[in-house]
Design a protein around this motif. Structure first.
Motif, mmCIF file in Angstrom:
data_model
loop_
_atom_site.group_PDB
_atom_site.id
_atom_site.type_symbol
_atom_site.label_atom_id
_atom_site.label_comp_id
_atom_site.label_asym_id
_atom_site.label_seq_id
_atom_site.Cartn_x
_atom_site.Cartn_y
_atom_site.Cartn_z
ATOM 1 N N VAL A 169 -0.249 65.732 33.737
ATOM 2 C CA VAL A 169 -0.901 66.011 35.014
ATOM 3 C C VAL A 169 -0.176 67.202 35.631
ATOM 4 C CG1 VAL A 169 -1.481 65.135 37.304
ATOM 5 C CG2 VAL A 169 -1.515 63.580 35.332
ATOM 6 N N SER A 170 -0.858 68.327 35.753
ATOM 7 C CA SER A 170 -0.246 69.521 36.334
ATOM 8 C C SER A 170 -0.757 69.723 37.749
ATOM 9 C CB SER A 170 -0.536 70.754 35.477
ATOM 10 O OG SER A 170 -1.925 70.994 35.384
ATOM 11 N N TYR A 171 0.071 70.339 38.589
ATOM 12 C CA TYR A 171 -0.234 70.391 40.017
ATOM 13 C C TYR A 171 0.413 71.607 40.673
ATOM 14 C CZ TYR A 171 4.389 68.275 39.652
ATOM 15 O OH TYR A 171 5.691 68.021 39.301
ATOM 16 N N ASP A 172 -0.148 71.957 41.814
ATOM 17 C CA ASP A 172 0.462 72.888 42.768
ATOM 18 C C ASP A 172 0.816 72.095 44.014
ATOM 19 O OD1 ASP A 172 0.576 75.382 41.571
ATOM 20 O OD2 ASP A 172 -1.512 75.848 42.052
ATOM 21 N N LEU A 173 2.000 72.347 44.574
ATOM 22 C CA LEU A 173 2.450 71.631 45.762
ATOM 23 C C LEU A 173 3.025 72.612 46.767
ATOM 24 C CD1 LEU A 173 4.330 68.660 44.042
ATOM 25 C CD2 LEU A 173 2.043 68.595 45.031
ATOM 26 N N GLY A 174 3.105 72.173 48.018
ATOM 27 C CA GLY A 174 3.786 72.972 49.026
ATOM 28 C C GLY A 174 5.289 73.027 48.746
ATOM 29 N N PRO A 175 5.982 74.078 49.188
ATOM 30 C CA PRO A 175 7.401 74.267 48.881
ATOM 31 C C PRO A 175 8.335 73.254 49.533
ATOM 32 C CG PRO A 175 6.658 75.919 50.449
ATOM 33 C CD PRO A 175 5.440 75.193 49.988
ATOM 34 N N ASN A 208 6.603 56.477 40.911
ATOM 35 C CA ASN A 208 6.861 56.170 42.316
ATOM 36 C C ASN A 208 7.708 57.225 43.014
ATOM 37 O OD1 ASN A 208 6.658 54.317 44.578
ATOM 38 N ND2 ASN A 208 8.843 53.931 44.276
ATOM 39 N N ASP A 209 8.671 57.830 42.320
ATOM 40 C CA ASP A 209 9.603 58.725 43.026
ATOM 41 C C ASP A 209 10.167 59.809 42.103
ATOM 42 O OD1 ASP A 209 11.108 57.051 41.476
ATOM 43 O OD2 ASP A 209 12.427 56.350 43.061
ATOM 44 N N ALA A 210 9.270 60.613 41.522
ATOM 45 C CA ALA A 210 9.706 61.729 40.690
ATOM 46 C C ALA A 210 10.241 62.857 41.571
ATOM 47 C CB ALA A 210 8.554 62.238 39.824
ATOM 48 N N ILE A 211 11.419 63.354 41.232
ATOM 49 C CA ILE A 211 12.088 64.385 42.030
ATOM 50 C C ILE A 211 11.443 65.752 41.810
ATOM 51 C CG2 ILE A 211 14.256 65.643 42.328
ATOM 52 C CD1 ILE A 211 14.298 62.868 43.494
ATOM 53 N N ILE A 212 11.284 66.487 42.915
ATOM 54 C CA ILE A 212 10.812 67.867 42.877
ATOM 55 C C ILE A 212 11.939 68.763 43.387
ATOM 56 C CG2 ILE A 212 9.100 69.511 43.701
ATOM 57 C CD1 ILE A 212 7.947 67.350 41.899
ATOM 58 N N ALA A 213 12.288 69.770 42.606
ATOM 59 C CA ALA A 213 13.368 70.678 42.999
ATOM 60 C C ALA A 213 12.960 71.495 44.218
ATOM 61 C CB ALA A 213 13.729 71.599 41.837
ATOM 62 N N ASN A 214 13.950 71.919 44.986
ATOM 63 C CA ASN A 214 13.682 72.735 46.168
ATOM 64 C C ASN A 214 12.849 73.972 45.811
ATOM 65 O OD1 ASN A 214 15.045 71.021 47.834
ATOM 66 N ND2 ASN A 214 16.902 72.265 47.970
ATOM 67 N N ASN A 215 11.815 74.197 46.609
ATOM 68 C CA ASN A 215 10.935 75.357 46.484
ATOM 69 C C ASN A 215 10.122 75.379 45.194
ATOM 70 O OD1 ASN A 215 11.832 76.481 48.980
ATOM 71 N ND2 ASN A 215 13.694 77.170 47.940
ATOM 72 N N GLN A 216 10.108 74.268 44.435
ATOM 73 C CA GLN A 216 9.239 74.196 43.270
ATOM 74 C C GLN A 216 7.808 73.936 43.750
ATOM 75 O OE1 GLN A 216 10.243 71.166 40.392
ATOM 76 N NE2 GLN A 216 8.198 71.210 39.472
ATOM 77 N N THR A 217 6.908 74.833 43.400
ATOM 78 C CA THR A 217 5.538 74.695 43.868
ATOM 79 C C THR A 217 4.549 74.357 42.757
ATOM 80 O OG1 THR A 217 5.177 77.069 43.626
ATOM 81 C CG2 THR A 217 5.919 76.276 45.788
ATOM 82 N N ARG A 218 4.943 74.514 41.520
ATOM 83 C CA ARG A 218 4.053 74.190 40.404
ATOM 84 C C ARG A 218 4.837 73.393 39.367
ATOM 85 N NH1 ARG A 218 -0.322 78.099 37.556
ATOM 86 N NH2 ARG A 218 -1.155 77.808 39.662
ATOM 87 N N GLY A 219 4.195 72.367 38.819
ATOM 88 C CA GLY A 219 4.879 71.553 37.827
ATOM 89 C C GLY A 219 3.902 70.703 37.044
#
Length: 326
Positions: A169-175, A208-219
């Motif tokens: 599942v690929s996504y764009d997110l806010g920073p 439930n709680d996958a970590i997103i690195a700071n300023n990562q916007t796509r993953g």
């Protein structure tokens, strides 16, 4: 889609109205407690504002007294990044179908502060400040940058679950996103006592709680496709008298602010044989306690199941006894 409560680990730290220990000999001090998880895409947001209490007698009895935990004379304000300010309306959540979860603290009334999107018009990636004022004095305040504004890139029409490869599942997110969760709802039909097919669904919390690195916007989030079939095996009963048909699935991606990731990091750091018995208290409320953060929901409905997935549901080792028709 049925929404799971993201971040179950918060139950220890979040949504308490007072400290675990009460110093009966301490000088009295007004300590505001603020909890807010603002969704910039929601029509309405509800902010909980309470106070820590100090008093003589049984702490449980005090907690059941609304006067112990609620302010009667405060104003709650929200300030946008452009310095526009909005006063929030105090309402009883019990009157609008938002009762307080059963517990130690008084449930009637259930005072909440309403933030209506039509009034404040907050936006993803905007920094906001929430203040609690008493007689024009700021008792406590907190700032956060709102999540939101993202999208699920793939899958977009068809989803495939394979025991030989991961589902992605690929996504764009806010920073400002700190963590994500992922839910799936599987829609199917099964026969009733009259032999008619009736629509049903079951929900699966994938993450439930996958970590997103700071300023990562796509993953991309990846998980073993085998888990899907194991989920169906556990969620549906084997019954020779029932026949089933697959329909489609929906995906929901939940993103939350960095503040909640910091709570998780503190708790994980305190685990293990070197951890202390008492969890550190996290708060981003100045002169108070609580958490002010944000959350956002992205959803894709009516994803078709690939032919391979449908065949695996009918004939696969985990689900072949669930009587799905080809």
């Amino acid at each position: 889609m049925k929404r799971f409560l993201l971040l179950a680990f918060l139950t220890i730290t979040v949504f308490s109205g007072c400290d675990n220990e009460i110093e009966l000999t301490a000088d009295y001090k007004t300590i505001p407690i603020i909890y807010a998880f603002v969704d910039p895409d929601a029509d309405s947001n509800f902010i909980r504002v309470e106070k820590a209490f100090l008093g003589e007698g049984n702490a449980i009895e005090l907690a059941n007294n609304p006067d112990s935990i609620f302010f009667e004379d405060v104003t709650v304000m929200l300030t946008r990044a452009d310095n526009q300010t909005f006063e929030l309306e105090r309402i009883d959540g019990n009157t609008i179908g938002r009762p307080r979860q059963d517990g130690l603290f008084a449930g009637t009334p259930n005072w909440l502060y309403l933030l209506e999107e039509s009034v404040a018009n907050v936006r993803p990636n905007e920094r906001i400040r929430i203040e609690v004022l008493q007689n024009e004095e700021v008792l406590g305040s907190a700032t956060t940058t709102l999540v939101g504004g993202g999208r699920i890139i793939t899958p977009n029409e068809v989803i495939n679950f394979s025991e030989r490869s991961d589902t992605r599942v690929s996504y764009d997110l806010g920073p400002s996103t700190g963590m994500i969760g992922l839910n799936l709802e599987f829609f199917y039909a099964e026969t009733n006592s009259q032999g008619n097919f009736v629509p049903k669904s079951v929900s699966w919390q994938i993450e439930n709680d996958a970590i997103i690195a700071n300023n990562q916007t796509r993953g991309t989030y990846e998980f073993d496709g085998t888990r899907f079939y194991q989920f169906l095996q556990g969620a549906l009963d084997e019954d020779a008298g029932i026949q089933r048909r697959t329909r489609f699935v929906s995906l929901e991606l939940i993103s939350v602010g960095r503040e909640l990731r910091e709570v998780r990091d503190i708790q994980l750091a305190n685990q293990g044989i070197t951890g202390s018995q008492e969890l550190p208290v996290y708060t981003n409320v100045n002169n108070g306690r609580g958490i002010v953060s944000s959350r956002s929901f992205l959803q894709i409905d009516s994803l078709a199941l690939s032919n391979l997935t449908r065949d695996s549901i009918v004939f696969g080792r985990f689900t072949r006894d669930l009587n799905f028709l080809n």
